[in-house]
Design an enzyme around this catalytic site. Structure first.
Site, PDB file in Angstrom:
ATOM      1  N   GLN A 258       4.400   3.248   8.322  1.00  0.00           N
ATOM      2  CA  GLN A 258       5.128   3.435   7.077  1.00  0.00           C
ATOM      3  C   GLN A 258       5.848   2.166   6.616  1.00  0.00           C
ATOM      4  O   GLN A 258       6.493   2.172   5.561  1.00  0.00           O
ATOM      5  CB  GLN A 258       6.159   4.562   7.241  1.00  0.00           C
ATOM      6  CG  GLN A 258       5.556   5.917   7.547  1.00  0.00           C
ATOM      7  CD  GLN A 258       4.798   6.494   6.373  1.00  0.00           C
ATOM      8  OE1 GLN A 258       4.983   6.107   5.232  1.00  0.00           O
ATOM      9  NE2 GLN A 258       3.915   7.449   6.647  1.00  0.00           N
TER      10      GLN A 258
ATOM     11  N   LYS B  92      -2.839   4.090   4.744  1.00  0.00           N
ATOM     12  CA  LYS B  92      -1.507   3.915   4.175  1.00  0.00           C
ATOM     13  C   LYS B  92      -1.401   2.605   3.398  1.00  0.00           C
ATOM     14  O   LYS B  92      -0.438   2.375   2.679  1.00  0.00           O
ATOM     15  CB  LYS B  92      -0.449   3.906   5.289  1.00  0.00           C
ATOM     16  CG  LYS B  92      -0.409   5.144   6.149  1.00  0.00           C
ATOM     17  CD  LYS B  92       0.191   6.317   5.410  1.00  0.00           C
ATOM     18  CE  LYS B  92       0.364   7.518   6.345  1.00  0.00           C
ATOM     19  NZ  LYS B  92       0.934   8.674   5.645  1.00  0.00           N
TER      20      LYS B  92
ATOM     21  N   HIS C 231       6.535  10.707  14.256  1.00  0.00           N
ATOM     22  CA  HIS C 231       5.306  11.377  13.836  1.00  0.00           C
ATOM     23  C   HIS C 231       4.617  11.932  15.082  1.00  0.00           C
ATOM     24  O   HIS C 231       4.776  11.403  16.184  1.00  0.00           O
ATOM     25  CB  HIS C 231       4.405  10.346  13.139  1.00  0.00           C
ATOM     26  CG  HIS C 231       3.215  10.908  12.442  1.00  0.00           C
ATOM     27  ND1 HIS C 231       2.065  11.252  13.115  1.00  0.00           N
ATOM     28  CD2 HIS C 231       2.980  11.166  11.131  1.00  0.00           C
ATOM     29  CE1 HIS C 231       1.170  11.693  12.241  1.00  0.00           C
ATOM     30  NE2 HIS C 231       1.686  11.657  11.032  1.00  0.00           N
TER      31      HIS C 231
ATOM     32  N   ASP D 252       5.658   2.063  15.803  1.00  0.00           N
ATOM     33  CA  ASP D 252       4.825   2.731  14.811  1.00  0.00           C
ATOM     34  C   ASP D 252       5.214   2.157  13.447  1.00  0.00           C
ATOM     35  O   ASP D 252       6.254   2.507  12.881  1.00  0.00           O
ATOM     36  CB  ASP D 252       5.077   4.236  14.865  1.00  0.00           C
ATOM     37  CG  ASP D 252       4.383   4.994  13.733  1.00  0.00           C
ATOM     38  OD1 ASP D 252       3.630   4.366  12.963  1.00  0.00           O
ATOM     39  OD2 ASP D 252       4.617   6.212  13.616  1.00  0.00           O
TER      40      ASP D 252
END
Length: 318
Positions: free
Chosen positions: A107, A130, A27, A104
């Site tokens: 997600q 999220k 990202h 990261d």
């Protein structure tokens, strides 16, 4: 965040010899800060490309890691490819050469059980919105010994221990990294979201979404002239519950707009904050359907039925 401070880990600044390894599927939020670090320090950024299965090439990543590597900054789950990286192995390879790992997990944290001890990452970041929480807040996990060795990156109230006219002493982590008035309302909302997800059970969410992910991928393959990005699920290869795709000769934004206006189906179109990945795939944008624990297979059926109608509509004008 603390990216500049990461460059100061160890006995000497890493200016001119810092090697950061990323993947081409990161990202933008895990690319741009490192580019700023590189501009300020002369650091070298190296990117892992995709393998023949359409996922980041883990063999290539392993070969890239060397004694010159200082930071490995990678995603846990790709927000476009739906691929899942073997973080425990990556952390082991990085630590073998003395490198640090920043993960990261934006997600992955909302969709599966994530244990920072078993992953053995040095830093982990996640985002509230999220996780069914409010916007404008997230969190950074760091190993305590590393955070204690870092200087603060912002000055202000609440991050100090004592202030004198000629110097100040700083609070222990995490307070030294939280200058100013905290986002109190957002933090309360994030805490409530965490409690909500924990009440459902992260393993329950993961198992259910894995079933949805396979159903979504298999259902989309029936759409004419579609290209689905990322690995094909089979055996040990698992996908997250999302699919990015393109249909021949139809712009993804046209697909998303028609699905919304004619069928009440909401998907996303664009580059998904992953422009380098799209360029490597030879496209400027893609459409993406994403699922969470509140979706059911009937939602997938409705979406695919609407997508087929959308494709037929645009093909009728050719």
């Amino acid at each position: 965040m603390l990216f500049k401070d990461l460059c100061l880990l160890g006995d000497k600044p890493l200016v001119g010899r810092l090697l950061v390894i990323l993947t081409i599927a990161e990202h933008h939020s895990n690319i741009v800060p490192w580019q700023l670090v590189a501009q300020k320090t002369g650091a070298i950024l190296k990117y892992v490309t995709l393998n023949e299965n359409g996922a980041p090439d883990i063999g290539n990543l392993k070969q890239m890691i060397s004694r010159k590597t200082k930071i490995v900054a990678v995603h846990h789950v790709s927000n476009m490819l739906a691929s899942v990286l073997p973080i425990e192995e990556i952390a082991h390879w990085a630590h073998d050469v003395g490198a640090k790992v920043l993960l990261d997990a934006c997600q992955s944290v909302p969709h599966m059980a994530v244990n920072v001890q078993s992953l053995d990452v040095d830093f982990l970041v996640a985002s509230s919105h999220k996780m069914c929480g409010p916007t404008g807040i997230g969190f950074l996990y760091g190993k305590s010994e590393l955070l204690s060795a870092m200087p603060p990156f912002l000055g202000g109230g609440e991050m100090i221990s004592d202030v004198y006219l000629d110097h100040s002493t700083y609070a222990e982590p995490p307070s030294r990294f939280e200058a100013g008035t905290p986002a109190i309302g957002e933090a309360i909302g994030l805490g409530a979201a965490i409690d909500y997800l924990s009440g459902i059970g992260m393993q329950n969410i993961h198992d259910y979404e894995l079933e949805l992910a396979n159903y979504l991928h298999e259902s989309l393959r029936a759409v004419p002239n579609i290209r689905i990005y990322g690995p094909v699920p089979s055996g040990s290869i698992r996908r997250a519950a999302l699919c990015s795709f393109n249909v021949d000769n139809i712009h993804p934004t046209d697909i998303a707009t028609f699905l919304d206006q004619q069928h009440g189906v909401a998907i996303r179109s664009g580059h998904h904050c992953a422009q380098p990945l799209h360029r490597s795939l030879g496209v400027s944008a893609s459409a993406r359907a994403s699922l969470h624990f509140y979706n059911v297979k009937e939602d997938v059926d409705d979406f695919v039925r609407a997508l087929k109608d959308t494709v037929s509509f645009f093909n009728s004008y050719k």
